[in-house]
Motif scaffolding. Structure first.
Motif, PDB file in Angstrom:
ATOM      1  N   ARG A  12       0.836  -1.201   0.000  1.00 51.43           N
ATOM      2  CA  ARG A  12       0.000   0.000   0.000  1.00 51.43           C
ATOM      3  C   ARG A  12       0.871   1.250   0.000  1.00 51.43           C
ATOM      4  NH1 ARG A  12      -4.232  -1.773   4.819  1.00 51.43           N
ATOM      5  NH2 ARG A  12      -4.856  -3.725   3.839  1.00 51.43           N
ATOM      6  N   GLU A  13       0.310   2.323  -0.540  1.00 48.68           N
ATOM      7  CA  GLU A  13       1.000   3.605  -0.485  1.00 48.68           C
ATOM      8  C   GLU A  13       0.195   4.569   0.361  1.00 48.68           C
ATOM      9  OE1 GLU A  13       2.091   5.411  -4.174  1.00 48.68           O
ATOM     10  OE2 GLU A  13       3.521   3.835  -4.671  1.00 48.68           O
ATOM     11  N   VAL A  14       0.879   5.227   1.278  1.00 45.55           N
ATOM     12  CA  VAL A  14       0.203   6.230   2.092  1.00 45.55           C
ATOM     13  C   VAL A  14      -0.072   7.437   1.190  1.00 45.55           C
ATOM     14  CG1 VAL A  14       0.358   7.673   4.143  1.00 45.55           C
ATOM     15  CG2 VAL A  14       1.513   5.452   4.083  1.00 45.55           C
ATOM     16  N   PRO A  15      -1.345   7.824   1.007  1.00 39.04           N
ATOM     17  CA  PRO A  15      -1.616   8.936   0.106  1.00 39.04           C
ATOM     18  C   PRO A  15      -0.869  10.201   0.537  1.00 39.04           C
ATOM     19  CG  PRO A  15      -3.648   7.831   0.729  1.00 39.04           C
ATOM     20  CD  PRO A  15      -2.574   7.255   1.585  1.00 39.04           C
ATOM     21  N   SER A  16      -0.508  10.994  -0.455  1.00 41.44           N
ATOM     22  CA  SER A  16       0.225  12.230  -0.218  1.00 41.44           C
ATOM     23  C   SER A  16      -0.478  13.076   0.846  1.00 41.44           C
ATOM     24  CB  SER A  16       0.311  12.996  -1.538  1.00 41.44           C
ATOM     25  OG  SER A  16       0.829  14.269  -1.325  1.00 41.44           O
TER      26      SER A  16
END
Lengths: 441, 332
Positions: free
Chosen positions: A252-256
């Motif tokens: 997963r990517e932590v949203p900006s």
């Protein structure tokens, strides 16, 4: 170990210099004077509740956490409070410290100082939370964010992963590695405790591939504990960055502009998890930590020391037989993200994982030349930023495009500045850019 | 008192100078081949060009601009070698000096020096000479293996020149073309460099060795060379299959002319190529398409220099429209 995890964008391979990787943890002992800072965390300084002349024991509360984001500060020694004063901190700013003249070790009531492993986790969630809070635990990986706040989940959010960060991707530093080698079971129990606090059964201890002994030991122990597992990560900088680690483990990517909790993750450093174990199972507040003393081996003997908070750097350097006259640069923390200290007497705090000494040649920043547009800074940026563009806009005082360049997402890992062949101080520009964007708000 | 500074406290040993040195090492095999094939004249062209480029850079930065001497970054040496590589071995010395002046003085320093120039300096120098002295720039001494001191060589046409000639010949002159056809070198000759042409472009083998070295040392990534050559290969192969015209035979077209030199060493120039991966791919594909168009549908037999220079002009635009994806933002 075929399935090594890593983050997707950028990253660099550093010369590890893990000289003290297999050095056992040594007792640093008690210096004659300790200087305990009242602010060793992000947020408000703790409120001092003692006065000059008071006798204190190990674990005595010296300063109480303020409202909001703050943390308790305890005495790391037994002795008498000599002064409450402002001294020059390692970063050159002044900080308030409680100076204690030490005497023979004497513990506060209730502290269990034995080495015996206790895995009988208290049933009461409230009791656990209270123990963690009163022990003054903060993120020991360097950020110093108070742990009780990080582990109390807002009602509209849910957690799926507890990631225990055992990466230590900075060169030289081995404190976390040494801790994992010597206290593996305590760390696993600490992970169980945090699992319980978060209401999940999914703790993942992330260890990088250059620590095979730690991987082996902890993997073996996790077989006996349900809900704690090990993930092996590639040795790459900045693998230990919170967001990079989340991506490596979960995909997963932590949203900006958001927080790890927004993707269901809580990340805690191994030293923090060990502190949680000690607080909950041994009733020990956070008053000591492992510190790596390392650097140029011609002037120091590298080692890992169990150090009382407030110990002056000089005391540790003497223990490591450092030739202080040859120190050109003294670092609190790693060479990529650590602070260059202005003086020798600055105390070790909860966030200090390493004390590094560098001689003149290493300590000198190379001269800057023209950007040759190689694009390597953008290639290595783990956030996918384009440092060259940030720098060139700032040089022209053009602050308008900075926000769109996402400079606020910079994690300040320094990969760009490290890599730049023209030695442009790209990270300085990124920090300046962050400040400019902050001003625009 | 300790040194204090902002982070990071360590720096990569890779510097501008070390990168340039690696490029020079990568160019060495081609330098050796040029000396083996074209003898002392190749040496003359190389030395003149390198010395002139370094000298012009030194003189202009030092005495005209009164700025810091930048010759130690070795970029002027690379420009010198690349300019020489793009010249025939019979090139008169004074013309080389003019080419070097245009490359360094006009294409590089007038734009602001290393890092600021829009166009590849060596290519600007070459194109300037090509337009100013078309006769001297299209006389190709025949390679004369290992006869180092022989300066009295016969000139020949380049492979691409022969192919172009065949292509434009009508059936009435088919006889003449058949004669030319026998002059075509075989693949092996083209691969090792036993063919007429600019001194640095003849040997595909030497250029490949240089490419591999640069890739291993991480000086460049494979994207620009690969996409450039692959684009060009696809276009010629498709045309070749459809027309059966020998002019489009793809292997010969890749091994001859300046394609490999251009794709490996000139299109990959940091300063004049895009910064992001996506941009580099667009740039390389553009170079491939333009090289194809110029080689086959213009009056010139060769199109690499023009193709790269034209794409150089698009770099700021490409950079503007190909930002990297930022972590935590949507994948496009």
């Amino acid at each position: 170990m075929c399935n090594k995890k890593t983050f997707s964008l950028g990253g660099i391979h550093l010369n590890k210099h893990k000289i003290s990787a297999l050095s056992p943890i040594q007792e640093a002992g008690v210096p004659p004077l300790v200087y305990i800072p009242v602010k060793q965390h992000i947020g408000a300084p703790a409120q001092i509740i003692v006065k000059v002349g008071d006798k204190v024991k190990i674990g005595t509360l010296l300063a109480k956490a303020n409202e909001g984001i703050s943390a308790n500060v305890h005495s790391s020694v037994a002795g008498e409070i000599k002064k409450i004063e402002e001294i020059e901190a390692e970063n050159g700013y002044s900080e308030q410290v409680i100076t204690i003249q030490t005497s023979a070790d004497e513990y506060e009531e209730g502290i269990d100082n034995s080495e015996e492993i206790n895995n009988d986790i208290p049933q009461s969630l409230e009791e656990i939370k209270e123990l963690i809070k009163s022990a003054g635990i903060v993120g020991m990986g360097g950020a110093g964010f108070p742990t009780p706040i990080k582990t109390s989940i807002p009602e509209n959010k849910s957690v799926q992963y507890l990631i225990i960060n055992g990466i230590e991707c900075e060169p030289y530093l081995t404190a976390d590695g040494a801790l994992m080698l010597e206290k593996p079971e305590q760390i696993v129990i600490g992970a169980k405790i945090l699992n319980k606090v978060l209401g999940i059964q999914n703790a993942i201890i992330a260890i990088d591939e250059n620590k095979p002994q730690a991987i082996e030991k902890i993997t073996k122990i996790t077989k006996r504990y349900i809900g704690v597992n090990v993930a092996v990560c590639k040795s790459k900088y900045p693998q230990g960055g919170e967001k990079q680690l989340i991506t490596a483990i979960t995909g997963r990517e932590v949203p900006s502009g958001r927080l790890p909790i927004d993707v269901g993750c809580v990340v805690q450093n191994v030293a923090t998890v060990f502190a949680v174990y000690e607080a909950v199972m041994k009733h020990k507040p956070l008053y000591e930590r492992i510190v790596t003393v390392s650097g140029d081996t011609s002037i120091t003997t590298a080692g890992n020391y169990r150090t009382r908070i407030g110990t002056p750097a000089e005391y540790l350097l003497d223990l490591a037989q450092t030739d202080k006259s040859k120190i050109s640069k003294l670092l609190f923390g790693g060479p990529m993200m650590g602070t260059a200290a202005t003086n020798l007497h600055s105390p070790i705090n909860k966030k200090t994982g390493g004390l590094l000494v560098l001689q003149a040649q290493e300590a000198t920043k190379p001269d800057e030349s023209c950007c040759i547009r190689c694009g390597k800074c953008a290639e290595v940026c783990p956030v996918g930023l384009m440092p060259f563009a940030i720098a060139s806009n700032l040089r022209r005082n053009n602050t308008a495009p900075l926000k769109a360049l996402h400079v606020a997402d910079c994690i300040e890992c320094g990969s760009c500045a490290y890599t730049c062949p023209a030695k442009v101080p790209l990270l300085d520009y990124c920090k300046l850019g962050k400040y400019e964007v902050h001003k625009q708000k | 008192m300790f040194k204090i500074s902002t982070t990071p406290h360590i720096n990569s040993p890779v510097t501008t100078q070390s990168l340039m040195r690696d490029v020079l090492i990568a160019l060495t095999p081609a330098i050796i081949v040029s000396l083996l094939m074209f003898g002392i004249n190749a040496l003359r062209v190389l030395l003149t060009s390198v010395a002139a480029c370094v000298m012009f850079e030194y003189l202009i930065t030092r005495y005209l601009l009164k700025a810091k001497n930048t010759t130690s970054d070795l970029s002027a040496v690379i420009t010198g070698v690349l300019l020489a590589f793009n010249l025939p071995s019979s090139m008169p010395t004074w013309m080389i000096l003019i080419g070097a002046f245009v490359a360094i003085g006009i294409a590089k320093i007038a734009f602001g020096g290393l890092g600021k120039n829009i166009f590849n300096p060596a290519l600007v120098g070459r194109v300037f000479l090509f337009i100013s002295f078309p006769v001297q720039m299209t006389q190709w001494p025949k390679p004369d293996f290992l006869s180092f001191m022989n300066t009295d060589t016969v000139t020949s046409a380049t492979t691409l020149g022969i192919l172009k000639h065949i292509d434009v010949s009508s059936s009435a002159t088919i006889k003449a073309s058949q004669v030319s056809l026998t002059e075509l070198p075989n693949y092996w000759q083209m691969f090792i460099g036993y063919t007429g042409g600019c001194i640095g472009e003849v040997s595909a083998l030497a250029l490949f060795i240089g490419l591999v070295y640069m890739l291993l040392r991480r000086v460049i990534t494979w994207h620009i060379p690969f996409y450039y050559v692959a684009t060009f290969f696809m276009l010629t192969a498709i045309t070749w299959f459809n027309t059966d015209n020998i002019h489009f035979e793809p292997i010969t077209n890749i091994l001859s002319g300046g394609l490999l030199l251009g794709a490996f060493f000139m299109a990959t120039d940091y300063v004049t190529s895009p910064m992001t991966r996506q941009g580099q791919i667009i740039f390389a594909v553009g170079c491939g398409i333009l090289t194809y168009i110029i080689r086959f549908y213009s009056a010139y037999p060769e199109g690499v220099s023009f193709a790269i220079l034209i794409m150089n002009a698009f770099v700021p635009l490409i950079d503007k429209f190909t930002p990297q994806r930022v972590y935590g933002t949507k994948r496009k």
